[in-house]
Scaffold this active site. Structure first.
Site, mmCIF file in Angstrom:
data_model
loop_
_atom_site.group_PDB
_atom_site.id
_atom_site.type_symbol
_atom_site.label_atom_id
_atom_site.label_comp_id
_atom_site.label_asym_id
_atom_site.label_seq_id
_atom_site.Cartn_x
_atom_site.Cartn_y
_atom_site.Cartn_z
ATOM 1 N N ASP A 1 4.590 12.507 15.664
ATOM 2 C CA ASP A 1 4.768 12.688 14.230
ATOM 3 C C ASP A 1 3.414 12.865 13.553
ATOM 4 O OD1 ASP A 1 6.265 12.954 11.970
ATOM 5 O OD2 ASP A 1 6.518 10.800 11.621
ATOM 6 N N ILE B 1 0.853 -1.194 0.000
ATOM 7 C CA ILE B 1 0.000 0.000 0.000
ATOM 8 C C ILE B 1 0.884 1.236 0.000
ATOM 9 C CG2 ILE B 1 -1.811 1.259 1.196
ATOM 10 C CD1 ILE B 1 -2.435 -1.217 2.818
ATOM 11 N N PHE C 1 10.104 4.182 7.938
ATOM 12 C CA PHE C 1 10.737 3.062 8.623
ATOM 13 C C PHE C 1 10.031 1.734 8.376
ATOM 14 C CE2 PHE C 1 7.686 5.058 11.402
ATOM 15 C CZ PHE C 1 6.995 3.988 11.946
ATOM 16 N N ALA C 2 8.988 1.730 7.560
ATOM 17 C CA ALA C 2 8.263 0.478 7.358
ATOM 18 C C ALA C 2 7.585 0.445 6.010
ATOM 19 C CB ALA C 2 7.217 0.316 8.450
ATOM 20 N N LYS C 3 7.353 -0.775 5.565
ATOM 21 C CA LYS C 3 6.571 -0.984 4.361
ATOM 22 C C LYS C 3 5.180 -1.352 4.844
ATOM 23 C CE LYS C 3 8.270 -2.743 0.153
ATOM 24 N NZ LYS C 3 8.863 -3.754 -0.633
ATOM 25 N N VAL C 4 4.149 -0.894 4.170
ATOM 26 C CA VAL C 4 2.789 -1.273 4.565
ATOM 27 C C VAL C 4 2.181 -2.103 3.439
ATOM 28 C CG1 VAL C 4 0.546 -0.440 5.354
ATOM 29 C CG2 VAL C 4 2.582 0.955 5.729
ATOM 30 N N LYS D 1 2.176 -3.730 8.766
ATOM 31 C CA LYS D 1 3.368 -2.890 8.774
ATOM 32 C C LYS D 1 4.561 -3.799 8.968
ATOM 33 C CE LYS D 1 2.825 1.658 9.475
ATOM 34 N NZ LYS D 1 2.929 2.920 9.671
#
Ligand code: 3AM
Length: 439
Positions: free
Chosen positions: A136, A19, A24-27, A42
């Site tokens: 954030d 998505i 810091f992450a792939k979703v 995540k």
């Protein structure tokens, strides 16, 4: 081309497409194969999380988030780990991002903005009361559910990209500066609650004005404007909205308004109905313990299963009629990130035509078999727009082409697709219905 599809499975989840890619992450999209429930997965690097100086704090915040079931906070269902990765399983939120509304339709009326702001403050207040700060808050973290209600994402997860010093205050060197409080930029250590509130003030300003309160192409100038809270309210703002915004965007965190005062504010209070929900939500934290203990015992396995492409020609064609923009902008999914079209041209011709169309638009093109990755060399609103395309063979002279946003801003993707559709007019297979519609 129509090679068998490889299906990825993590524990009980069937993993689908990416998505988005955050800092810091792939979703990824995934489906719980036991219940059919869609989720957002995540994916984090285990080394980075466990070796992070803040891993204790991250663990505490993830555990707390698992206990929170607030209507305006993206729900964290569970955490899992494989040998090398950590997976955070989140509620899948379908309505896109709140700020896509601003990008598409411009600023909001005060009543509409107030509704979202009330939901935001309610979520922030609730998490703060449990000792979890966001740190954030920015447009990408404000999602909308199917009924148009706000859902704040990444609460308690942003600690992953932050550093903490011995004084217990948070310090950072990164973040989206436009939304960041002056005391955070000055790196003097700060209190998470008042800093989050500042970001809420910037968000409220953008909802009402349609543009940022602090903006400058030069980062040093931007920092200066934020530190001095140098902003001007647009003339259409009501007096009470101005008063509230000015109280929140106070550069001094010690005198800045606090949430109990916001709840009493005249502009905020109008039609305020705090959500009613069951706070005593029962859940267990064994998964969080196991992940952070890094115990071998509870590791999930990542499996890849080969599967023949399951769709038949009729399904494919019905999914991909023409290159009608309706494909992309259909009513329910205004912010769609993918679309398909069908073509009777040979696969190589399709690929070449896409390449020819993408290059002049400033895209770098990488090809591998029948897949392409297009990357805009210029950074857009949310980084470089990345587009993935794939050509599938449906029948010997019929192909289905999938075009999806892999990274970047959805609206920029829509603009690209509009341009592409003009250039590919002779590649797209038009059915008789399409021809009729055009007339
Ligand atoms: O790349 P974009 O900005 O389009 O909206 C989030 C972002 O999309 C989406 O994943 C991308 C990287 O953060 N996202 C994050 N959490 C999500 C969730 N729970 C989500 N989309 C749906 N449900």
């Amino acid at each position: 081309m129509s090679q068998p599809k490889v299906k990825r499975r993590i524990g009980k989840y069937e993993v689908g497409r990416t998505i988005g890619e955050g800092t810091f992450a792939k979703v990824k999209f995934a489906k719980n194969s036991e219940t059919g429930e869609p989720v957002a997965l995540k994916i984090l690097d285990k080394d980075k999380v466990l070796k992070n100086k803040m891993s204790e704090q991250i663990k505490r915040e993830i555990a707390t988030m698992k206990l929170i079931k607030h209507p305006h906070v993206v729900r964290l269902n569970e955490v899992m780990a494989s040998k090398t990765k950590i997976f955070i399983v989140l509620e899948f939120v379908t309505g896109g991002e709140l700020f896509d509304k601003i990008v598409n339709h411009g600023r909001m009326q005060e009543d509409a903005a107030r509704k979202y702001f009330q939901q935001l403050i309610n979520a922030v207040d609730y998490c703060h009361s449990r000792g979890v700060y966001h740190r954030d808050l920015k447009p990408e973290n404000l999602l909308l559910d199917a009924s148009g209600n706000l859902k704040v994402s990444d609460f308690g997860l942003s600690a992953l990209s932050w550093q903490i010093r011995d004084d217990g205050l948070l310090h950072t060197t990164c973040g989206t500066p436009n939304y960041v409080a002056p005391e955070v930029l000055n790196d003097l250590g700060y209190d998470g609650a008042t800093a989050d509130l500042w970001s809420c003030g910037v968000i409220l300003f953008v909802l009402l004005a349609g543009y940022l309160p602090f903006d400058d192409p030069n980062v040093m100038n931007l920092y200066k404007k934020i530190s001095l809270a140098e902003f001007t309210c647009p003339p259409w703002l009501s007096l009470s909205a101005r008063i509230l915004i000015t109280r929140i965007l106070d550069p001094n965190p010690m005198t800045r308004i606090i949430i109990p005062e916001i709840l009493e504010d005249e502009w905020f209070k109008k039609d305020y109905k705090p959500p009613v929900f069951d706070e005593n939500y029962d859940t267990n934290l064994d998964d969080v313990e196991a992940v952070f203990k890094d115990s071998e015992e509870h590791l999930v396995t990542e499996k890849r299963e080969e599967q023949p492409a399951a769709l038949n020609a009729f399904e494919l064609i019905s999914m991909s009629r023409g290159l009608n923009l309706g494909n992309l902008f259909d009513g329910e999914q205004e912010f769609k990130r993918e679309t398909r079209f069908s073509s009777r041209c040979p696969a190589n011709d399709i690929i070449n035509k896409i390449e020819e169309a993408a290059k002049p638009l400033g895209f770098d093109v990488r090809k591998k078999n029948y897949k392409m990755r297009l990357e805009n060399v210029k950074a857009g609103r949310k980084g470089n727009l990345n587009i993935a395309t794939e050509v599938f063979q449906v029948a010997p002279s019929l192909h289905m082409v999938e075009v999806r946003k892999a990274k970047g801003d959805t609206l920029e993707f829509h603009k690209f697709y509009k341009n592409l559709s003009t250039s590919l007019d002779d590649v797209v297979w038009k059915t008789e219905d399409d021809m009729q519609e055009k007339k």
